[in-house]
Design an enzyme around this catalytic site. Structure first.
Site, PDB file in Angstrom:
ATOM      1  N   ASN A  11      -3.990 -17.877   1.587  1.00  0.00           N
ATOM      2  CA  ASN A  11      -4.200 -17.419   0.209  1.00  0.00           C
ATOM      3  C   ASN A  11      -3.251 -18.215  -0.687  1.00  0.00           C
ATOM      4  O   ASN A  11      -2.052 -17.948  -0.730  1.00  0.00           O
ATOM      5  CB  ASN A  11      -3.903 -15.913   0.122  1.00  0.00           C
ATOM      6  N   LYS A  13      -3.209 -18.270  -3.832  1.00  0.00           N
ATOM      7  CA  LYS A  13      -2.923 -17.557  -5.090  1.00  0.00           C
ATOM      8  C   LYS A  13      -3.107 -18.519  -6.281  1.00  0.00           C
ATOM      9  O   LYS A  13      -3.996 -19.358  -6.241  1.00  0.00           O
ATOM     10  CB  LYS A  13      -1.536 -16.920  -5.005  1.00  0.00           C
ATOM     11  N   HIS A  89      -6.747  -7.326  -3.167  1.00  0.00           N
ATOM     12  CA  HIS A  89      -5.394  -7.814  -2.900  1.00  0.00           C
ATOM     13  C   HIS A  89      -4.403  -6.979  -3.717  1.00  0.00           C
ATOM     14  O   HIS A  89      -4.700  -6.577  -4.843  1.00  0.00           O
ATOM     15  CB  HIS A  89      -5.277  -9.299  -3.273  1.00  0.00           C
ATOM     16  N   GLU A  91      -1.941  -7.696  -5.399  1.00  0.00           N
ATOM     17  CA  GLU A  91      -1.622  -8.232  -6.733  1.00  0.00           C
ATOM     18  C   GLU A  91      -2.706  -7.870  -7.743  1.00  0.00           C
ATOM     19  O   GLU A  91      -2.477  -7.871  -8.952  1.00  0.00           O
ATOM     20  CB  GLU A  91      -1.400  -9.751  -6.634  1.00  0.00           C
ATOM     21  N   GLU A 155      -1.574  -5.507   4.360  1.00  0.00           N
ATOM     22  CA  GLU A 155      -0.484  -6.223   3.705  1.00  0.00           C
ATOM     23  C   GLU A 155       0.417  -5.210   3.018  1.00  0.00           C
ATOM     24  O   GLU A 155       0.137  -4.799   1.878  1.00  0.00           O
ATOM     25  CB  GLU A 155      -1.031  -7.193   2.655  1.00  0.00           C
ATOM     26  N   GLY A 161       5.728 -11.679  -0.339  1.00  0.00           N
ATOM     27  CA  GLY A 161       6.546 -12.588  -1.152  1.00  0.00           C
ATOM     28  C   GLY A 161       8.008 -12.192  -1.199  1.00  0.00           C
ATOM     29  O   GLY A 161       8.780 -12.729  -1.997  1.00  0.00           O
ATOM     30  N   SER A 197       4.790 -12.109   4.159  1.00  0.00           N
ATOM     31  CA  SER A 197       5.875 -12.972   4.641  1.00  0.00           C
ATOM     32  C   SER A 197       5.669 -13.448   6.077  1.00  0.00           C
ATOM     33  O   SER A 197       6.612 -13.494   6.865  1.00  0.00           O
ATOM     34  CB  SER A 197       7.229 -12.269   4.484  1.00  0.00           C
ATOM     35  N   GLY A 219       2.886 -17.526   0.780  1.00  0.00           N
ATOM     36  CA  GLY A 219       3.870 -18.594   0.560  1.00  0.00           C
ATOM     37  C   GLY A 219       3.819 -19.715   1.597  1.00  0.00           C
ATOM     38  O   GLY A 219       3.776 -20.898   1.240  1.00  0.00           O
TER      39      GLY A 219
HETATM   40  P1  13P Z   1       3.372 -13.969   1.367  1.00  0.00           P
HETATM   41  O1  13P Z   1       2.984 -14.592   2.672  1.00  0.00           O
HETATM   42  O2  13P Z   1       3.880 -14.960   0.371  1.00  0.00           O
HETATM   43  O3  13P Z   1       4.277 -12.787   1.549  1.00  0.00           O
HETATM   44  O4  13P Z   1       2.023 -13.401   0.713  1.00  0.00           O
HETATM   45  C1  13P Z   1       1.213 -12.588   1.466  1.00  0.00           C
HETATM   46  C2  13P Z   1      -0.061 -12.392   0.728  1.00  0.00           C
HETATM   47  O5  13P Z   1      -0.091 -11.789  -0.325  1.00  0.00           O
HETATM   48  C3  13P Z   1      -1.281 -12.975   1.300  1.00  0.00           C
HETATM   49  O6  13P Z   1      -2.417 -12.492   0.651  1.00  0.00           O
END
Ligand code: 13P
Length: 236
Positions: A11, A13, A89, A91, A155, A161, A197, A219
């Site tokens: 992802n 983002k 998601h 976010e 998640e 993150g 993460s 990330g």
């Molecule tokens: P990170 O791997 O940066 O924690 O993000 C996870 C995520 O939101 C994948 O959709």
């Protein structure tokens, strides 16, 4: 992990596709032993698809068409040859106030358009500290259609993150609980990914867990070498 094939999903983002992502030797290419999918911004969907990557969108509308400024329909994604779409998601749930009902509506629209939706669920730190995590996730999955094309991503919001990962035991416990909620017909075949993460150093232990069938990587998916190492952990 039974006979469920691992899926490692990137992802990206709101970031451009990582350098070399479209190259022949890119770590973002799918393999016969492990499914590898990418989720770029809308702007990079077509280049990724044309380069032969298995591609999904980060969001699709629950509406079929019409006056929805800024939105893209699930059918448009299918016509572009997307394979998948992320639904709910965190976010979007927390940053854009998407409700559980809206996420289920997106999932249904995605299925109707022929996509393989990845439905994202997970609790906040406050909810985990209150011992509510399983109930929160159960509610997020309420009304989910019975469909083998659905993939679930657990998640935990507090792990996204932040550099904090759920321990393999914490993740496995939630994955087993999610699997237990699934209807019998799809219980053993549904892939449940872990996200939050995921890095090269924690991926092997996480992926070893019985009910963890892959990873949704944020990330580390922007760094080709790290992503390659995560895919290799899935190859075993
Ligand atoms: P990170 O791997 O940066 O924690 O993000 C996870 C995520 O939101 C994948 O959709």
């Amino acid at each position: 992990m039974s006979d469920r094939k691992y899926l490692i999903a990137a992802n990206w983002k709101m970031n451009p596709a990582p350098q070399g992502a479209l190259a022949k030797d890119s770590p973002y290419r799918t393999l016969s032993s492990v499914d590898v999918w990418v989720f770029p911004t809308y702007l990079d969907l077509q280049p990724c698809i044309e380069a032969g990557l298995i591609t999904g969108a980060q969001l699709g509308s629950s509406a079929a068409n019409g006056a929805h400024t800024g939105d893209v329909s699930m059918t448009m994604l299918t016509e572009l040859k997307c394979r998948s779409v992320l639904c709910g998601h965190s976010e979007r749930r927390h940053g854009r106030h998407e409700t559980n009902e809206e996420v289920i509506a997106q999932t249904i629209a995605a299925l109707e358009a022929g996509l393989h939706p990845i439905v994202c669920v997970g609790e906040t730190l406050k909810q985990r500290e209150a011992g509510e995590e399983k109930e929160v996730v159960r509610k997020q999955l309420e009304g989910l259609p019975v469909e083998s094309r659905i993939i679930i991503a657990y998640e935990p919001v507090w792990a996204i993150g932040t550099g904090k990962t759920a321990t393999p035991a914490q993740a496995q416990e939630m994955h087993a609980s999610i699997r237990g909620l699934l209807p019998k017909d799809v219980r053993d075949s549904t892939r449940i990914l872990y996200g939050g993460s995921v890095k090269p150093d924690n991926a092997p232990e996480l992926l070893k867990q019985k009910d963890i069938d892959g990873a949704l990587v944020g990330g580390a998916s922007l760094k080709p070498d790290e992503f390659r190492a995560i895919v290799e952990a899935a190859i075993g």
